[in-house]
Enzyme design. Structure first.
Site, mmCIF file in Angstrom:
data_model
loop_
_atom_site.group_PDB
_atom_site.id
_atom_site.type_symbol
_atom_site.label_atom_id
_atom_site.label_comp_id
_atom_site.label_asym_id
_atom_site.label_seq_id
_atom_site.Cartn_x
_atom_site.Cartn_y
_atom_site.Cartn_z
ATOM 1 N N GLU A 152 -20.735 -21.268 67.892
ATOM 2 C CA GLU A 152 -19.385 -20.743 68.079
ATOM 3 C C GLU A 152 -19.234 -20.264 69.520
ATOM 4 O O GLU A 152 -19.588 -19.112 69.837
ATOM 5 C CB GLU A 152 -19.140 -19.555 67.146
ATOM 6 C CG GLU A 152 -19.111 -19.905 65.693
ATOM 7 C CD GLU A 152 -18.266 -18.916 64.886
ATOM 8 O OE1 GLU A 152 -17.378 -19.384 64.164
ATOM 9 O OE2 GLU A 152 -18.477 -17.707 64.993
ATOM 10 N N LYS A 173 -13.628 -12.097 57.698
ATOM 11 C CA LYS A 173 -13.651 -10.926 58.592
ATOM 12 C C LYS A 173 -13.086 -9.714 57.843
ATOM 13 O O LYS A 173 -13.358 -9.576 56.654
ATOM 14 C CB LYS A 173 -12.921 -11.244 59.897
ATOM 15 C CG LYS A 173 -13.446 -12.540 60.533
ATOM 16 C CD LYS A 173 -12.958 -12.800 61.915
ATOM 17 C CE LYS A 173 -13.562 -14.101 62.436
ATOM 18 N NZ LYS A 173 -13.150 -14.432 63.788
ATOM 19 N N ASN A 195 -15.150 -17.322 56.794
ATOM 20 C CA ASN A 195 -15.413 -15.953 57.264
ATOM 21 C C ASN A 195 -14.092 -15.186 57.262
ATOM 22 O O ASN A 195 -13.284 -15.345 58.176
ATOM 23 C CB ASN A 195 -16.013 -16.037 58.680
ATOM 24 C CG ASN A 195 -16.259 -14.672 59.285
ATOM 25 O OD1 ASN A 195 -16.172 -13.647 58.607
ATOM 26 N ND2 ASN A 195 -16.576 -14.649 60.577
ATOM 27 N N HIS A 242 -22.715 -12.597 64.486
ATOM 28 C CA HIS A 242 -21.373 -13.018 64.890
ATOM 29 C C HIS A 242 -21.000 -12.385 66.232
ATOM 30 O O HIS A 242 -21.317 -11.226 66.485
ATOM 31 C CB HIS A 242 -20.347 -12.655 63.811
ATOM 32 C CG HIS A 242 -19.040 -13.340 64.048
ATOM 33 N ND1 HIS A 242 -18.130 -12.882 64.971
ATOM 34 C CD2 HIS A 242 -18.521 -14.467 63.518
ATOM 35 C CE1 HIS A 242 -17.095 -13.709 64.997
ATOM 36 N NE2 HIS A 242 -17.298 -14.669 64.120
ATOM 37 N N SER A 246 -11.699 -21.498 65.952
ATOM 38 C CA SER A 246 -10.304 -21.927 65.765
ATOM 39 C C SER A 246 -10.156 -23.256 65.036
ATOM 40 O O SER A 246 -9.198 -23.985 65.278
ATOM 41 C CB SER A 246 -9.579 -22.052 67.104
ATOM 42 O OG SER A 246 -9.636 -20.846 67.795
ATOM 43 N N GLY A 290 -12.605 -19.052 60.414
ATOM 44 C CA GLY A 290 -12.085 -17.688 60.306
ATOM 45 C C GLY A 290 -10.638 -17.712 59.874
ATOM 46 O O GLY A 290 -10.324 -17.845 58.680
HETATM 47 P P1 PGA Z 1 -11.715 -18.558 63.896
HETATM 48 O O1 PGA Z 1 -13.004 -17.684 63.577
HETATM 49 O O2 PGA Z 1 -11.771 -19.778 63.049
HETATM 50 O O3 PGA Z 1 -10.562 -17.648 63.547
HETATM 51 O O4 PGA Z 1 -11.758 -18.879 65.356
HETATM 52 C C1 PGA Z 1 -14.257 -18.274 63.481
HETATM 53 C C2 PGA Z 1 -15.281 -17.163 63.510
HETATM 54 O O5 PGA Z 1 -15.103 -16.217 64.294
HETATM 55 O O6 PGA Z 1 -16.265 -17.196 62.756
#
Ligand code: PGA
Length: 254
Positions: free
Chosen positions: A170, A13, A11, A94, A215, A236
């Protein structure tokens, strides 16, 4: 016993900053050998076509879509539009959209139904905020159950292809950008993944794939995906760091 191939969903973003950076990142990270596992790259909409051209073995995903099919919805993108440009997966629900844009379960449900009708594979994000988790796993479980059932209401009427509904657990407080972030433990992630599978199985008579996200990086990915209830990961921040992401892929697809 033959183990199911794991799934990684990247992802991106609202990153990177330009099309050329996106294409370069996709060239470095959108590569997976046939049969190794399933990889989905989800860039921002305007980068979809450019990224698609350089993917090698990875599928293309979007980060959201409209609950409407067409018409006067300025700025929106439908499932049909996504399909027509080669998108096969879509992330829905999300937590950033829920908190920044006030998307509720009802709105997410509308999108889930449209996406499944169009034949897209849905990666539906669910997870509890920190206030709920602080009360313990039973509270988190009931929160997630309510959220999940709200988001998938009515899917039984669609003659759903089972593999088209994927859940991503998540916990909001474990996402890399959340304030006062904390680490989820692999055991609790596995407990929640198993709970999610049970909820879907009891209601819809099939067992979906469940990813863990929050994370996840190269260093701890193995701890999560080695749990038998966890079928892969939604990544992410680490998906933007090409060399780390390649190491991460190596560990998931080994
Ligand atoms: P992250 O994001 O790996 O940066 O925590 C995961 C997500 O929000 O889908």
């Amino acid at each position: 016993m033959l183990r199911m191939k794991k799934l990684i969903v990247a992802n991106w973003k609202m990153n990177p900053k330009t099309l050329s950076e996106a294409v370069s990142l996709a060239r470095k990270t959108g590569v997976v050998k046939k049969g190794a596992g399933e990889l989905v790259i989800c860039p921002p909409y305007p980068f979809l076509s450019g990224v698609q051209k350089v993917l090698n073995g990875a599928a293309l995903g979007a980060q959201d879509m409209s609950e409407n099919t067409e018409g006067p919805h300025t700025g929106e993108v439908s499932a049909g539009i996504l399909k027509s440009v080669g998108v096969s997966y879509v992330i829905l629900g999300h937590s950033e959209r829920r908190s920044e844009l006030g998307e509720n379960d009802e709105a997410v449900n509308g999108k889930v139904l449209q996406a499944l009708k169009a034949g897209l594979r849905v990666v539906l994000c669910i997870g509890e905020p920190i206030e709920i988790r602080k009360k313990g796993l039973p509270s988190a479980s009931s929160f997630v159950k309510k959220q999940l059932l709200g988001c998938v209401a009515g899917i039984e009427k669609l003659g759903l292809k089972k593999k088209n509904l994927i859940l991503a657990y998540e916990p909001v407080w474990a996402i890399s950008t959340s304030k006062n972030r904390r680490n989820e433990t692999p055991d609790d992630a596995a407990f929640m993944a198993s709970l999610i599978k049970t909820i879907v199985r009891e209601k819809f008579y099939f067992t979906p794939r469940v990813l863990y996200g929050g994370s996840v990086g190269e260093k701890d990915v193995r701890d999560f995906v080695s749990q038998k209830e966890v079928d892969g990961t939604l990544v992410g921040a680490a998906s933007l760091r090409a060399s780390e992401f390649r190491l991460l892929m190596g560990k998931v697809f080994e």
